[in-house]
Enzyme design. Structure first.
Site, short mmCIF file in Angstrom:
data_model
loop_
_atom_site.label_atom_id
_atom_site.label_comp_id
_atom_site.label_asym_id
_atom_site.label_seq_id
_atom_site.Cartn_x
_atom_site.Cartn_y
_atom_site.Cartn_z
CG ASN A 43 -11.57 72.45 -33.63
OD1 ASN A 43 -12.70 72.61 -33.21
ND2 ASN A 43 -10.64 71.82 -32.95
CE1 TYR A 46 -16.89 79.29 -34.58
CE2 TYR A 46 -16.45 77.01 -35.24
CZ TYR A 46 -17.34 78.04 -34.98
OH TYR A 46 -18.68 77.82 -35.11
N GLY A 49 -5.35 83.18 -35.68
CA GLY A 49 -4.00 83.72 -35.91
C GLY A 49 -3.53 83.56 -37.35
CD GLU A 116 -0.32 82.93 -33.91
OE1 GLU A 116 -0.63 81.94 -33.24
OE2 GLU A 116 -0.73 83.13 -35.06
CG ASP A 211 -17.14 61.88 -32.65
OD1 ASP A 211 -17.21 61.80 -31.41
OD2 ASP A 211 -17.88 62.59 -33.33
CG HIS A 232 -4.98 79.75 -26.88
ND1 HIS A 232 -4.82 81.02 -26.36
CD2 HIS A 232 -4.65 79.82 -28.18
CE1 HIS A 232 -4.41 81.83 -27.35
NE2 HIS A 232 -4.29 81.12 -28.45
NE ARG A 279 -0.94 78.70 -28.59
CZ ARG A 279 -1.54 78.47 -29.74
NH1 ARG A 279 -2.05 77.26 -29.98
NH2 ARG A 279 -1.62 79.40 -30.64
CG HIS A 340 -6.23 76.16 -28.60
ND1 HIS A 340 -7.27 76.90 -29.13
CD2 HIS A 340 -5.19 76.28 -29.48
CE1 HIS A 340 -6.87 77.43 -30.28
NE2 HIS A 340 -5.63 77.06 -30.52
CD GLU A 364 -7.21 69.85 -32.85
OE1 GLU A 364 -7.61 70.77 -33.61
OE2 GLU A 364 -7.34 69.89 -31.61
NE ARG A 375 -1.48 73.46 -32.45
CZ ARG A 375 -2.04 74.62 -32.77
NH1 ARG A 375 -1.66 75.28 -33.87
NH2 ARG A 375 -2.99 75.14 -32.03
CB SER A 380 -2.83 73.21 -36.08
OG SER A 380 -3.89 72.35 -36.37
CG LEU A 381 -4.93 76.34 -39.77
CD1 LEU A 381 -5.11 77.84 -39.96
CD2 LEU A 381 -6.21 75.60 -40.12
#
Ligand code: FAD
Ligand code: SIN
Length: 520
Positions: A43, A46, A49, A116, A211, A232, A279, A340, A364, A375, A380-381
């Site tokens: 993830n 990709y 933002g 955002e 997993d 999202h 969101r 998302h 995540e 969130r 997240s990052l």
């Protein structure tokens, strides 16, 4: 059997940044990363933002970022965790830059900060609209430079090996040779990312099948907040099932409007922050509008925006739209909400420790308490960077007791068993995705959740027999894992008795605090 000191499962931002640090700190120890696809597939790659970090304290402050995170989490965040993560952001950003990641700057040399949903300030540090790609490139490059790190791509972790609530390693399928390898490790880190493909309509790549969470659940680890699925608001609309191209929330931060097919700017009716509400609110509002109008999608209108700065900030989005015949200067972009992110996951403490000894979780797949019921964009990052550092610091000080490998755990060999028909797996997977979309989506009904639970239990029983009698494959295991995750989401949705954040359920005789308020 392979022995290693640190076994890391997953090669996104969480796994790789931990690997770099621990490998540097202990050059004589072995660090092994197993990952189920190409090393860079994640993830992370990709992320568009950027990373929410307070870099300019003239306009912004830690306090504002903390408050935005808490408001977004709708009362369910762990306040101490929020403070810790927000205030450590700048240090983690410096590290990323030192590892070679590049972030956009203004003409004056300051960070070019995006905005955002849910943020009261511009604070999103980014690399155009490909922040994740840039981060993954830089950290993977670092990993490849370390002599004591081995990266095993196309290695699928099947299950953790545990004894007396202690993690001893994992069974891993070499997807190229079909050999099952037993890994013995002193410490194991789950960094396996999200669950998007359980829903089919998702912004996540196909590796996101939950997993790590399923493995941890089978090993009896505590798993929390699985009902908080983040949708999202603006995935590019198309009718096919599979990964959907994301139109970053930063595009709304740049000034784009959401409109119905008829042209109404409907977000003004729902929240004073309009397109930049958090969101959960934007996705729920779009869902309501689509139900009201019967339309298939809403639209993102960028036609009034300045093209030159737009293409500088969002070159990938601009080109992608152009390729499919959308000229953003003239045409609105058709968008729909799509799965998302997962706010919950494997419960960890402030050192990233799970409820199982020697087992850590980061990114995540973990549930730290930062996100609460929803969130905040681009947190997240940040969370993954801060927690991989926490786990590193904890293990840098931890006494090194070589875990005694229990002799009863022997190498697991593939027996000659029939191969399961791939059409059967594909059929159940499609039905599962539909079941989750219809019953555990943006709006849920108690009665549907209970019916979904019955179907999931039935599949689970069927699949257990199939696993026993057929050859193990990645597809079969992923399907089992997704059914396990589906069960956790549905069960925890049934148990939750108040609507908040991204969770909206209707049930008889239950405190159904109305979520979507119209602006008066
Ligand atoms: P991932 O990056 O997903 O890595 C998981 C790794 O585990 C992968 O390498 C995978 O192959 C491996 N793996 C999984 N299962 C197994 C197994 N069984 N065996 C072996 N390996 C396994 N967040 C932000 O903060 N800002 C953004 O701008 C942003 N934009 C986003 C845009 C998109 C399109 C998406 C999908 C997400 C975005 N997010 C963003 C969310 C963020 O990117 C992710 O939450 C974050 O990157 C997760 O990192 P991770 O290391 O936990 O997991
Ligand atoms: C986006 O760019 O809209 C995604 C940001 C995020 O998921 O935090």
């Amino acid at each position: 059997m392979i022995t290693t000191n640190y076994l890391i499962i997953g090669s996104g931002v969480a796994g790789l940044t931990f690997a770099i640090k621990i490998a540097d700190r202990f050059p004589d120890k072995k660090v092994t990363i197993v990952t189920k696809s190409n090393a860079d597939e994640s993830n992370t790659k990709y992320a568009q933002g950027g990373i929410a970090i307070v870099t300019d304290e003239t306009e912004d402050s830690y306090q504002k970022h903390i408050e935005d995170t808490l408001i977004c989490g709708d009362g369910l965040c762990d306040v101490e965790v929020v403070k810790m993560v927000v205030t450590e952001g700048p240090k983690r950003l410096k590290e990323l830059i030192a590892w070679g990641a590049k972030f956009d700057k203004t003409a004056k040399g300051n960070f070019d900060l995006g905005k955002e949903g849910g943020h009261s300030q511009n604070r999103v540090v980014h690399h155009k609209d490909q922040t994740g790609h840039e981060i993954e490139r830089a950290i993977l490059d670092q990993v490849h430079q370390k002599g004591n790190i081995t990266v095993l791509d196309h290695h699928f972790a099947l299950d953790l090996i545990t004894e007396d609530n202690q993690c001893l390693g994992a069974f891993v399928l070499n997807q190229k040779t079909n050999e099952i390898i037993t890994f013995q490790s002193d410490f194991t880190l789950l960094a396996t990312g999200g669950i998007g493909h359980l829903y089919g309509h998702t912004t996540n790549p196909i590796i996101a099948t939950g997993d790590g969470i399923a493995m941890a659940f089978r090993a009896n680890a505590s798993i929390k907040d699985m009902e908080f699925i983040q949708f999202h608001p603006t995935a590019l609309y198309n009718t096919s099932v599979g990964s959907k191209f994301l139109i970053s929330e930063a595009v709304r931060g740049f000034g784009a409007y959401l409109r119905t097919k008829k042209g109404t700017r409907f977000m003004l009716d729902y929240d004073n922050r309009a397109e930049l509400a958090s969101r959960d609110i934007v996705s729920q509002s779009i869902d309501l509008e689509l139900k009201k109008t019967g339309d298939d999608c809403v639209y993102l209108d960028c036609t009034h925006l300045d093209l030159e700065p737009f293409t500088k900030h969002f070159p990938m989005i601009y080109e992608h739209c152009k390729k499919i015949g959308i000229d953003i200067t003239k045409n609105w972009i058709p968008v729909v909400p799509a799965q998302h992110y997962l706010c919950g996951g494997i419960t960890v403490d402030k050192n990233g420790k799970t409820s199982i000894e020697n087992l850590f979780a980061c990114g995540e797949c973990s549930r730290t308490g930062l996100h609460g019921a929803n969130r905040l964009a681009s947190n997240s990052l940040l969370e993954a960077l801060v927690y991989s550092d926490k786990i590193y610091n904890y293990l840098a000080e931890a006494p090194f007791e070589n875990v005694l490998f229990i002799s009863s755990i022997s190498d697991c060999k593939l027996e000659l068993k029939p191969i399961i028909n791939p059409d059967y797996i594909a059929k159940i997977k499609t039905e599962l995705q539909l079941l989750m979309r219809q019953n555990a989506g943006i709006v849920r009904f108690d009665v549907d959740l209970r019916k979904a639970k019955e179907q999931l239990m039935q599949w689970q029983d069927e699949l257990e027999t199939i696993i026993k009698n057929n050859q193990i494959s990645t597809e079969l295991y992923e399907l089992c894992n997704m059914i396990t995750i589906g069960n956790l989401i549905v069960q925890q949705s049934i148990e939750r008795d108040e609507n908040c954040g991204g969770f909206l359920k209707f049930a008889p005789s239950y405190n159904c605090r109305k979520k979507i308020k119209r602006v008066t």
